[in-house]
Design a protein around this motif. Structure first.
Motif, PDB file in Angstrom:
ATOM      1  N   ALA A  70       0.858  -1.191   0.000  1.00  0.00           N
ATOM      2  CA  ALA A  70       0.000   0.000   0.000  1.00  0.00           C
ATOM      3  C   ALA A  70       0.888   1.232   0.000  1.00  0.00           C
ATOM      4  CB  ALA A  70      -0.895   0.001   1.242  1.00  0.00           C
ATOM      5  N   GLU A  71       0.493   2.218  -0.813  1.00  0.00           N
ATOM      6  CA  GLU A  71       1.302   3.447  -0.840  1.00  0.00           C
ATOM      7  C   GLU A  71       0.996   4.311   0.377  1.00  0.00           C
ATOM      8  OE1 GLU A  71       1.988   5.558  -4.529  1.00  0.00           O
ATOM      9  OE2 GLU A  71       1.081   3.887  -5.612  1.00  0.00           O
ATOM     10  N   THR A  72       1.979   5.095   0.787  1.00  0.00           N
ATOM     11  CA  THR A  72       1.819   6.054   1.887  1.00  0.00           C
ATOM     12  C   THR A  72       2.533   7.331   1.447  1.00  0.00           C
ATOM     13  OG1 THR A  72       3.922   5.497   2.945  1.00  0.00           O
ATOM     14  CG2 THR A  72       2.028   4.168   3.572  1.00  0.00           C
ATOM     15  N   PRO A  73       2.312   8.444   2.152  1.00  0.00           N
ATOM     16  CA  PRO A  73       3.075   9.629   1.784  1.00  0.00           C
ATOM     17  C   PRO A  73       4.579   9.352   1.901  1.00  0.00           C
ATOM     18  CG  PRO A  73       1.280  10.215   3.246  1.00  0.00           C
ATOM     19  CD  PRO A  73       1.350   8.719   3.217  1.00  0.00           C
ATOM     20  N   MET A  74       5.291   9.481   0.794  1.00  0.00           N
ATOM     21  CA  MET A  74       6.745   9.267   0.741  1.00  0.00           C
ATOM     22  C   MET A  74       7.184   7.866   1.167  1.00  0.00           C
ATOM     23  SD  MET A  74       7.788  11.986  -0.539  1.00  0.00           S
ATOM     24  CE  MET A  74       9.547  11.975  -0.380  1.00  0.00           C
ATOM     25  N   LEU A  78       6.704  -0.160   7.039  1.00  0.00           N
ATOM     26  CA  LEU A  78       6.873   1.101   6.309  1.00  0.00           C
ATOM     27  C   LEU A  78       8.323   1.261   5.861  1.00  0.00           C
ATOM     28  CD1 LEU A  78       5.544   3.873   5.502  1.00  0.00           C
ATOM     29  CD2 LEU A  78       6.355   4.734   7.707  1.00  0.00           C
ATOM     30  N   SER A  79       8.489   1.674   4.597  1.00  0.00           N
ATOM     31  CA  SER A  79       9.830   1.926   4.058  1.00  0.00           C
ATOM     32  C   SER A  79       9.744   3.077   3.078  1.00  0.00           C
ATOM     33  CB  SER A  79      10.340   0.670   3.343  1.00  0.00           C
ATOM     34  OG  SER A  79       9.472   0.351   2.266  1.00  0.00           O
ATOM     35  N   GLY A  80      10.892   3.497   2.559  1.00  0.00           N
ATOM     36  CA  GLY A  80      10.913   4.603   1.597  1.00  0.00           C
ATOM     37  C   GLY A  80      11.349   5.902   2.276  1.00  0.00           C
ATOM     38  N   PRO A  81      11.401   7.009   1.493  1.00  0.00           N
ATOM     39  CA  PRO A  81      11.948   8.271   2.006  1.00  0.00           C
ATOM     40  C   PRO A  81      11.383   8.707   3.360  1.00  0.00           C
ATOM     41  CG  PRO A  81      11.546   8.457  -0.333  1.00  0.00           C
ATOM     42  CD  PRO A  81      11.022   7.105   0.073  1.00  0.00           C
ATOM     43  N   ILE A 131      28.743  -0.902   9.833  1.00  0.00           N
ATOM     44  CA  ILE A 131      27.288  -0.849   9.632  1.00  0.00           C
ATOM     45  C   ILE A 131      26.957  -0.650   8.156  1.00  0.00           C
ATOM     46  CG2 ILE A 131      25.210   0.539  10.113  1.00  0.00           C
ATOM     47  CD1 ILE A 131      26.545   1.307  12.806  1.00  0.00           C
ATOM     48  N   LEU A 132      25.991  -1.447   7.676  1.00  0.00           N
ATOM     49  CA  LEU A 132      25.386  -1.199   6.363  1.00  0.00           C
ATOM     50  C   LEU A 132      24.092  -0.434   6.643  1.00  0.00           C
ATOM     51  CD1 LEU A 132      25.187  -1.733   3.251  1.00  0.00           C
ATOM     52  CD2 LEU A 132      23.967  -3.840   3.814  1.00  0.00           C
ATOM     53  N   GLY A 133      24.048   0.838   6.244  1.00  0.00           N
ATOM     54  CA  GLY A 133      22.910   1.689   6.581  1.00  0.00           C
ATOM     55  C   GLY A 133      21.871   1.705   5.477  1.00  0.00           C
ATOM     56  N   MET A 134      20.622   1.589   5.848  1.00  0.00           N
ATOM     57  CA  MET A 134      19.530   1.641   4.861  1.00  0.00           C
ATOM     58  C   MET A 134      18.264   2.144   5.515  1.00  0.00           C
ATOM     59  SD  MET A 134      18.776  -2.399   4.564  1.00  0.00           S
ATOM     60  CE  MET A 134      20.480  -2.861   4.810  1.00  0.00           C
ATOM     61  N   GLY A 135      17.331   2.553   4.650  1.00  0.00           N
ATOM     62  CA  GLY A 135      16.063   3.104   5.115  1.00  0.00           C
ATOM     63  C   GLY A 135      15.862   4.456   4.466  1.00  0.00           C
ATOM     64  N   GLY A 136      15.120   4.465   3.357  1.00  0.00           N
ATOM     65  CA  GLY A 136      14.730   5.726   2.729  1.00  0.00           C
ATOM     66  C   GLY A 136      15.741   6.372   1.818  1.00  0.00           C
ATOM     67  N   ILE A 137      16.832   5.698   1.522  1.00  0.00           N
ATOM     68  CA  ILE A 137      17.849   6.340   0.663  1.00  0.00           C
ATOM     69  C   ILE A 137      17.357   6.423  -0.783  1.00  0.00           C
ATOM     70  CG2 ILE A 137      20.188   6.150  -0.279  1.00  0.00           C
ATOM     71  CD1 ILE A 137      21.014   4.861   2.363  1.00  0.00           C
ATOM     72  N   ALA A 138      17.354   7.652  -1.318  1.00  0.00           N
ATOM     73  CA  ALA A 138      16.890   7.855  -2.689  1.00  0.00           C
ATOM     74  C   ALA A 138      17.853   8.722  -3.499  1.00  0.00           C
ATOM     75  CB  ALA A 138      15.495   8.495  -2.682  1.00  0.00           C
ATOM     76  N   LYS A 139      18.824   9.328  -2.838  1.00  0.00           N
ATOM     77  CA  LYS A 139      19.792  10.156  -3.574  1.00  0.00           C
ATOM     78  C   LYS A 139      21.129  10.199  -2.822  1.00  0.00           C
ATOM     79  CE  LYS A 139      17.828  14.546  -1.877  1.00  0.00           C
ATOM     80  NZ  LYS A 139      16.993  13.994  -0.810  1.00  0.00           N
ATOM     81  N   GLY A 140      22.127  10.767  -3.499  1.00  0.00           N
ATOM     82  CA  GLY A 140      23.473  10.791  -2.924  1.00  0.00           C
ATOM     83  C   GLY A 140      23.519  11.441  -1.561  1.00  0.00           C
ATOM     84  N   THR A 165      13.349   0.719  -1.342  1.00  0.00           N
ATOM     85  CA  THR A 165      12.071   1.134  -1.936  1.00  0.00           C
ATOM     86  C   THR A 165      12.217   2.129  -3.088  1.00  0.00           C
ATOM     87  OG1 THR A 165      10.996   0.689   0.162  1.00  0.00           O
ATOM     88  CG2 THR A 165       9.840   2.176  -1.324  1.00  0.00           C
ATOM     89  N   ALA A 166      13.225   2.988  -3.038  1.00  0.00           N
ATOM     90  CA  ALA A 166      13.409   3.983  -4.102  1.00  0.00           C
ATOM     91  C   ALA A 166      13.588   3.321  -5.470  1.00  0.00           C
ATOM     92  CB  ALA A 166      14.598   4.885  -3.787  1.00  0.00           C
ATOM     93  N   LEU A 167      14.007   2.062  -5.481  1.00  0.00           N
ATOM     94  CA  LEU A 167      14.161   1.319  -6.741  1.00  0.00           C
ATOM     95  C   LEU A 167      12.845   1.166  -7.485  1.00  0.00           C
ATOM     96  CD1 LEU A 167      16.335  -1.581  -5.339  1.00  0.00           C
ATOM     97  CD2 LEU A 167      16.985  -0.258  -7.351  1.00  0.00           C
ATOM     98  N   PHE A 168      11.737   1.127  -6.734  1.00  0.00           N
ATOM     99  CA  PHE A 168      10.438   0.880  -7.376  1.00  0.00           C
ATOM    100  C   PHE A 168      10.013   2.075  -8.226  1.00  0.00           C
ATOM    101  CE2 PHE A 168       9.381  -1.901  -3.418  1.00  0.00           C
ATOM    102  CZ  PHE A 168      10.221  -2.900  -3.895  1.00  0.00           C
ATOM    103  N   ALA A 169      10.405   3.277  -7.798  1.00  0.00           N
ATOM    104  CA  ALA A 169      10.067   4.470  -8.576  1.00  0.00           C
ATOM    105  C   ALA A 169      11.079   4.687  -9.693  1.00  0.00           C
ATOM    106  CB  ALA A 169      10.029   5.697  -7.657  1.00  0.00           C
ATOM    107  N   ASP A 170      12.332   4.324  -9.444  1.00  0.00           N
ATOM    108  CA  ASP A 170      13.387   4.541 -10.434  1.00  0.00           C
ATOM    109  C   ASP A 170      14.463   3.470 -10.260  1.00  0.00           C
ATOM    110  OD1 ASP A 170      15.479   5.324 -12.017  1.00  0.00           O
ATOM    111  OD2 ASP A 170      15.708   7.322 -11.143  1.00  0.00           O
TER     112      ASP A 170
END
Ligand SMILES: Cc1cc2nc3c(=O)[nH]c(=O)nc-3n(C[C@H](O)[C@H](O)[C@H](O)COP(=O)(O)O)c2cc1C
Length: 306
Positions: A63-67, A217-220, A241-250, A268-273
């Motif tokens: 299900a989509e959510t804001p960001m 919940l995941s994404g930006p 540490i391998l850090g993740m959670g909401g990364i969408a840009k440099g 999650t950012a992979l799904f949009a781009d």
């Protein structure tokens, strides 16, 4: 622009750049290889594996959510043996580190999977003790320090020389407590964060949007939570540490590294781009060059807290 050294070393595993893809968002790589050469990535965290094949949860499970998105996929996968027979040989065609991600119902299951995967020659094993979408095991291991430590010990004792990275859940009061417990039990690295439990409701039908009622919940939307948790964990453990959670840009990846991550993963950012990991790598490189760094790893832990 001056050349920046992008290489990093995560618990003895050297990667040509710090950008990985997060487990469960990249399948076993085949679909994405239509977009870019998988050798461009530092590492691939493969889709979560269980000892036996799993169909996952009934839909709707996204299900989509804001960001962001909520998911309750529930570890749909072909099982560890099918991964070793089919998916691993495919991934081995590329010059990229392969990180197998595993979930078990019992510590023994984690042990069996580690032995199989170490024998098959994966580069690292990511032990998921934090999946919020499965009823048995899953999250329970990630929220109780003594259980998290037990799973880590069993995984380590069956993984031979292959480094073991434990994936932490954000669904806890104090993530540093779990981080310290798994480091004490021998974890070579930590990855965080997994998804944050959430819920959406259709006000007309009064039904939750997801068939499982809740999801992760995941994404930006989760980036600030993830950066905060990486920062807290980095201060209390010595393992990388391998850090993740909401990364969408440099810039997001740079924040994560400044907070203390050695490497990062895009999910999650992979799904949009689908090109996001490549763009994140280029963005990180630009930031490092602009700041006059000769190596991107100089960002790690560089935050200057007030
Ligand atoms: C659809 C989906 C499936 C996922 N499956 C797994 C999984 O099998 N194992 C795991 O450890 N994490 C899994 N995750 C969590 C991601 O690897 C990642 O930790 C989380 O989504 C936060 O990163 P992001 O905001 O960049 O997506 C999944 C996430 C999503 C969205």
């Amino acid at each position: 622009m001056p050349k920046v050294d992008l290489s990093v070393n995560l618990a003895g595993m050297s990667m040509k750049n710090p950008v990985c893809v997060a487990s469960g968002t990249f399948g076993f790589g085949q679909e994405y290889s239509e977009f870019f050469d998988l050798s461009e990535l530092g590492g691939i965290c493969a889709k979560g594996l269980t000892l036996n094949p799993r169909e996952g949860n009934p839909g709707p499970r996204i299900a989509e959510t804001p960001m962001g998105i909520l998911n309750s996929v529930g570890l749909q996968n072909p099982g560890v043996d099918a991964f070793i027979a089919t998916e691993l040989p495919y991934l081995r065609q590329f010059d990229v580190k392969v990180i197998a991600n595993i979930s078990g119902n019992t510590p023994e299951e984690y042990g069996i999977m580690c032995e199989k995967l170490a024998g098959a020659g994966v580069d690292m094993i990511e032990v998921n003790i934090s999946c919020p979408n499965v009823k048995a095991g899953g999250l329970a291991y990630g929220t109780r320090p003594e259980l998290a430590a037990e799973v880590t010990e069993v995984a380590k004792s069956h993984a031979g020389k292959v480094p073991v990275m434990v994936k932490l859940s954000p669904n806890v009061t104090d993530i540093t407590e779990i981080a310290r417990a798994v480091e004490g039990a021998g974890a070579d690295a930590l990855s965080l964060i997994n998804t944050i439990r959430g819920m959406r409701i259709d006000v007309n039908t009064r039904r939750p949007i997801l068939k499982m009622n809740t999801g992760g919940l995941s994404g930006p939307a989760v980036l600030p939570v993830a950066v905060r948790m990486v920062w807290e964990v980095a201060q209390c453990v010595k393992v990388p540490i391998l850090g993740m959670g909401g990364i969408a840009k440099g810039e997001d990846a740079a924040q994560m590294m400044l907070a203390g991550a050695t490497a990062v993963a895009v999910g999650t950012a992979l799904f949009a781009d689908p090109f996001t990991p490549i763009k994140v790598r280029e963005g990180l490189c630009e930031i490092a060059a602009r700041q006059g760094l000769s190596a991107v790893r100089e960002l790690t832990g560089g935050v200057k807290p007030w």
